[in-house]
Design a protein around this motif. Structure first.
Motif, PDB file in Angstrom:
ATOM      1  N   GLY A   1      10.348   6.172 -33.442  1.00  0.00           N
ATOM      2  CA  GLY A   1      11.800   6.323 -33.518  1.00  0.00           C
ATOM      3  C   GLY A   1      12.493   5.225 -32.738  1.00  0.00           C
ATOM      4  N   THR A   2      13.816   5.289 -32.687  1.00  0.00           N
ATOM      5  CA  THR A   2      14.560   4.327 -31.868  1.00  0.00           C
ATOM      6  C   THR A   2      14.361   4.675 -30.389  1.00  0.00           C
ATOM      7  N   ALA A   3      14.743   3.753 -29.523  1.00  0.00           N
ATOM      8  CA  ALA A   3      14.655   4.003 -28.086  1.00  0.00           C
ATOM      9  C   ALA A   3      15.445   5.255 -27.705  1.00  0.00           C
ATOM     10  N   ALA A   4      16.644   5.422 -28.289  1.00  0.00           N
ATOM     11  CA  ALA A   4      17.489   6.576 -27.951  1.00  0.00           C
ATOM     12  C   ALA A   4      16.848   7.883 -28.423  1.00  0.00           C
ATOM     13  N   THR A   5      16.283   7.886 -29.629  1.00  0.00           N
ATOM     14  CA  THR A   5      15.656   9.094 -30.158  1.00  0.00           C
ATOM     15  C   THR A   5      14.466   9.507 -29.293  1.00  0.00           C
ATOM     16  N   ILE A   6      13.599   8.561 -28.976  1.00  0.00           N
ATOM     17  CA  ILE A   6      12.415   8.876 -28.183  1.00  0.00           C
ATOM     18  C   ILE A   6      12.833   9.330 -26.773  1.00  0.00           C
TER      19      ILE A   6
ATOM     20  N   GLY B   1       5.446  10.380 -28.678  1.00  0.00           N
ATOM     21  CA  GLY B   1       6.538   9.577 -29.241  1.00  0.00           C
ATOM     22  C   GLY B   1       6.509   8.145 -28.737  1.00  0.00           C
ATOM     23  N   HIS B   2       6.812   7.200 -29.613  1.00  0.00           N
ATOM     24  CA  HIS B   2       6.916   5.799 -29.199  1.00  0.00           C
ATOM     25  C   HIS B   2       8.081   5.120 -29.899  1.00  0.00           C
ATOM     26  N   ALA B   3       8.839   4.366 -29.126  1.00  0.00           N
ATOM     27  CA  ALA B   3       9.976   3.637 -29.693  1.00  0.00           C
ATOM     28  C   ALA B   3       9.483   2.436 -30.492  1.00  0.00           C
TER      29      ALA B   3
END
Lengths: 270, 270
Positions: B117-122, B142-144
């Motif tokens: 996901g994006t940095a914000a999502t993760i 999870g990984h950005a």
């Protein structure tokens, strides 16, 4: 204009900190207020009317803080906004493109000038206009290098991926008689070692790189000196950072751009 | 709620068009108004307060146009904004994360769920919360994967650079017992063939990919059917596009995401 007032510097995000770094080397006693519009970064993929709207808001915020001069630390904004900012605000406005174009003309000799920039900067034709206004001789070949901005913001500055991306963007310059390559985006100096290496390999051993951050700092110093606008203080200049998104990861990234420890940033609403 | 009203779908930019594409396959008679906040794209690198502020403005614009339901076609917005949007607006709000988490739980079997996901999502931990709310068993890793958004927006979807970038982002999943990989950003389905190939090579031959766009379209259909909110019309649904930056290159890029010819977009101010 009060010569003891700070310089106001703005950019879409953090790329303009390469200009701050160069300004601090050229003008170590000047105070600087830096505004990074991090809530709306990047500008380089967006249209000219949108970029102009954001540039007006950034300039208003800095003028309201009493700066003595505006330095646009962003090629994309410099490509579309300086004339309008000069018309709307009663304050000197320095852009990155004019100084970079003049430095490129000096560096390119008989060769063409290759410009790497954002999609918006290249589409604007601003480098072509600035070179033509300062020389009857030079030709400009511009190419957009959009992926370098997110790579720089992520800090992915070396290794296979940035090398392939830089090679991909330099490829259209091969065999075009390029005499100098302009880093026409304030993010790109972070890739300078990599770009120099690939320019040597792909375009020849003696093609100079023009860094728009350094060119702008040089002309800003000359401008302030000529107008008696340099500070008379002899202490180290102070830095103030304003951002529009939460300052979360700001310090770490700012350090990468600034090459120095960054002070805390304050969030403002534009 | 008027069942003949359009669905309102929004995203930071164009990634949400992969959700529109899936919605049109699942609900071919529904009218859709799509809002892409292209003047402020991307959201995924920005802080939660900024993303929430933009999400409120997008939702207000769609509610003012009389939509019957909001589909948040953006993982970053779905990670921080749904509860607040439901509290502030008297309209059903569907997110991409809940449906994707449920689809991932079904797909992962005994394995862990890997989320890109994006940095914000993760950073939000939203996938971990959504999986825990729906299962007592699954673990989430999870990984950005931030570079995939600009690569998708540039249309750089195959070749050495996207392959290396995808491999770089899948590397932390190797040897972690991953049972399914969630494409936790609506831009990522554009890389589906490449990601499938690399997941097979790096994580094993039978690790399914969960596409948040498809999972969201399935749950949206089920939701509208259960509430008697599907249109009774039998003609093909109409599409309307709103953007906040100039629609310049919109049609070309929209076509890449939509897999179909895109109608003209209208610029609005938020």
């Amino acid at each position: 204009m009060n010569r003891e007032a700070p310089l106001g510097v703005f950019d879409s995000g953090l790329g303009g900190l390469t200009v701050v770094r160069a300004l601090r080397a050229a003008l170590p006693h000047e105070d600087i207020i830096y505004l990074g519009d991090t809530a709306r970064v990047p500008y380089g993929t967006k249209g000219p009317a949108t970029v102009l709207r954001y540039a007006l808001a950034c300039t208003r915020a800095l003028v309201d803080r009493g700066v003595k001069s505006i330095v646009i630390a962003c090629n994309t904004v410099s490509a579309v906004a300086p004339d309008r900012l000069r018309a709307d605000f009663d304050i000197p406005v320095l852009s990155v493109i004019e100084p970079s174009a003049r430095a490129a003309i000096r560096a390119a000799g008989d060769g063409r000038i290759g410009v790497l920039g954002t999609a918006a900067t290249i589409a604007s034709g601003a480098y072509v206009r600035a070179v033509c206004a300062n020389s009857t001789r030079c030709e400009v070949v511009g190419h957009a290098a959009p992926l370098l901005v997110p790579l720089a913001e992520e800090g992915w500055l070396e290794g296979e991926v940035p090398t392939l991306v830089v090679r991909h963007y330099l490829q259209p310059f091969v065999g075009r008689g390029i005499g100098a390559v302009v880093l026409g985006c304030t993010h790109y100096p972070l890739f300078r070692p990599l770009i120099e290496e690939q320019v040597r390999a792909m375009l020849g051993p003696h093609v100079p790189i023009v860094d728009s951050a350094l060119a702008t700092a040089d002309e800003t110093r000359a401008f302030l000196v000529a107008r008696d606008l340099t500070t008379t203080r002899k202490r180290a200049g102070q830095l103030e950072f304003l951002v529009t998104d939460e300052p979360r990861a700001f310090e770490a990234v700012a350090q990468r751009f600034l090459g120095d420890t960054a002070p805390k940033a304050t969030i403002i609403d534009l």
